[in-house]
Design an enzyme around this catalytic site. Structure first.
Site, PDB file in Angstrom:
ATOM      1  N   GLU A   1       0.852  -1.202   0.000  1.00 56.73           N
ATOM      2  CA  GLU A   1       0.000   0.000   0.000  1.00 56.73           C
ATOM      3  C   GLU A   1       0.888   1.252   0.000  1.00 56.73           C
ATOM      4  O   GLU A   1       1.981   1.244   0.593  1.00 56.73           O
ATOM      5  CB  GLU A   1      -0.830  -0.055   1.302  1.00 56.73           C
ATOM      6  CG  GLU A   1      -1.756   1.102   1.565  1.00 56.73           C
ATOM      7  CD  GLU A   1      -2.467   0.947   2.932  1.00 56.73           C
ATOM      8  OE1 GLU A   1      -2.057   0.092   3.758  1.00 56.73           O
ATOM      9  OE2 GLU A   1      -3.427   1.690   3.172  1.00 56.73           O
TER      10      GLU A   1
ATOM     11  N   LYS B   1      -9.316   2.371  -1.930  1.00 57.30           N
ATOM     12  CA  LYS B   1      -9.555   1.671  -0.653  1.00 57.30           C
ATOM     13  C   LYS B   1     -10.932   1.994  -0.074  1.00 57.30           C
ATOM     14  O   LYS B   1     -11.272   3.163   0.135  1.00 57.30           O
ATOM     15  CB  LYS B   1      -8.450   2.050   0.342  1.00 57.30           C
ATOM     16  CG  LYS B   1      -8.464   1.285   1.644  1.00 57.30           C
ATOM     17  CD  LYS B   1      -7.227   1.647   2.473  1.00 57.30           C
ATOM     18  CE  LYS B   1      -7.103   0.849   3.744  1.00 57.30           C
ATOM     19  NZ  LYS B   1      -5.860   1.210   4.474  1.00 57.30           N
TER      20      LYS B   1
ATOM     21  N   CYS C   1      -5.050  -3.379   2.461  1.00 57.61           N
ATOM     22  CA  CYS C   1      -4.773  -3.440   3.899  1.00 57.61           C
ATOM     23  C   CYS C   1      -6.022  -3.653   4.747  1.00 57.61           C
ATOM     24  O   CYS C   1      -6.601  -4.731   4.733  1.00 57.61           O
ATOM     25  CB  CYS C   1      -3.987  -2.210   4.324  1.00 57.61           C
ATOM     26  SG  CYS C   1      -3.014  -2.538   5.816  1.00 57.61           S
TER      27      CYS C   1
HETATM   28  C1  ACM Z   1      -3.908  -0.074   7.157  1.00 60.23           C
HETATM   29  O1  ACM Z   1      -5.017  -0.212   6.643  1.00 60.23           O
HETATM   30  N1  ACM Z   1      -2.914   0.515   6.513  1.00 60.23           N
HETATM   31  C2  ACM Z   1      -3.640  -0.552   8.504  1.00 60.23           C
END
Ligand code: ACM
Length: 267
Positions: free
Chosen positions: A40, A111, A148
């Site tokens: 990420e 995301k 993530c």
């Molecule tokens: C995250 O979502 N970077 C912990």
């Protein structure tokens, strides 16, 4: 199909250095691969303290330096790459992942579930949980992407699997210690391959500090860990997988993980 990940330590607020570093790390890796997943926010680092910082290191998909470097590698090596990056789109910032094709074309996932202060810098993802078709000498394969913290919502991986994903690419900057174990469940409950590409190292910015947990993992549809990276080292690994093994959702002769769902009771 040869699928893997690059685990490394992006430098906070240094997109030029990160671009050079990723280029060097992938170019130094001469083994063949078809698909490589990066962490990420691989172009920017993670621990911002203001929107201005995030804006400064963001780029537009396809035209920023990090995107261009990924496209060059994908074209030169005839491979697919998934990488997190700090995306600028108009006046919005997204914590995004790009899928780069061997032709240098881009698809974007933004995301869905933002973690902690990400909510202060990024807009919540608006792409939905899409599945992309990738192809090559390995055939046609459906690839889902989540980023993530999306992992902690079983609906994310389940939605991707229901939409046909055979592999879930999972760029990460993990700070909690248990995702790598939880990916066993995400893989098994959906019968998919998962590739969690985590980052390493500690970031400090002002009075804030975060430690990232490394240990990137590839898990197969039966929960076998095909690869586990060390906690603190930069690491590339590629393993042979058979994506067709994700198509069989039959757990016993009388149980199918999709057909046996009782959605009428999940309310
Ligand atoms: C995250 O979502 N970077 C912990």
């Amino acid at each position: 199909m040869k699928a893997g990940y690059l685990q490394f330590k992006p430098e906070l607020l240094k997109p030029d250095d990160n671009t050079e570093k990723v280029k060097h790390l992938i170019n130094s890796f001469t083994n063949e691969f078809d698909l490589l997943v990066l962490p990420e926010l691989a172009n920017s680092g993670y621990l911002f303290t203001s929107v201005d910082e995030a804006i400064r290191v963001s780029e537009t998909v396809g035209t920023g330096i990090f995107s261009k470097m990924l496209a060059e590698i994908a074209q030169k090596r005839n491979v697919w790459i998934v990488s997190g990056l700090c995306e600028r789109a108009g006046d919005k910032l997204f914590n995004s992942a790009v899928l780069v094709s061997p032709k240098g074309e881009f698809k974007t996932y933004r995301k869905t579930h933002l973690f902690l202060e990400e909510k202060l810098w990024f807009s919540p993802g608006n792409t939905g949980l899409n599945v992309f078709e990738i192809n090559g000498k390995f055939g046609n394969v459906k690839l889902g992407i989540m980023i993530c913290f999306d992992w902690i919502f079983p609906e994310a991986a389940r939605t991707l699997a229901l939409n046909g994903a055979q592999i879930i690419a999972h760029p990460s900057n993990l700070v909690l210690s248990y995702c790598q174990q939880a990916m066993f469940t995400r893989a098994v409950e959906n019968r998919v391959f998962t590739i969690t590409a985590n980052r390493t190292g500690t970031e400090k910015n002002g009075n804030k500090e975060l430690y990232f947990t490394g240990k990137s993992v590839i898990v197969d549809p039966k929960g076998n860990y095909l690869s586990t990276a060390p906690q603190a080292d930069e690491f590339i690994d590629v393993v042979e997988i058979e994506p067709k093994n994700s198509l069989n959702k039959q757990v016993t002769s009388m149980n199918n993980i999709f057909d046996d769902r009782r959605t009428e009771l999940y309310k």
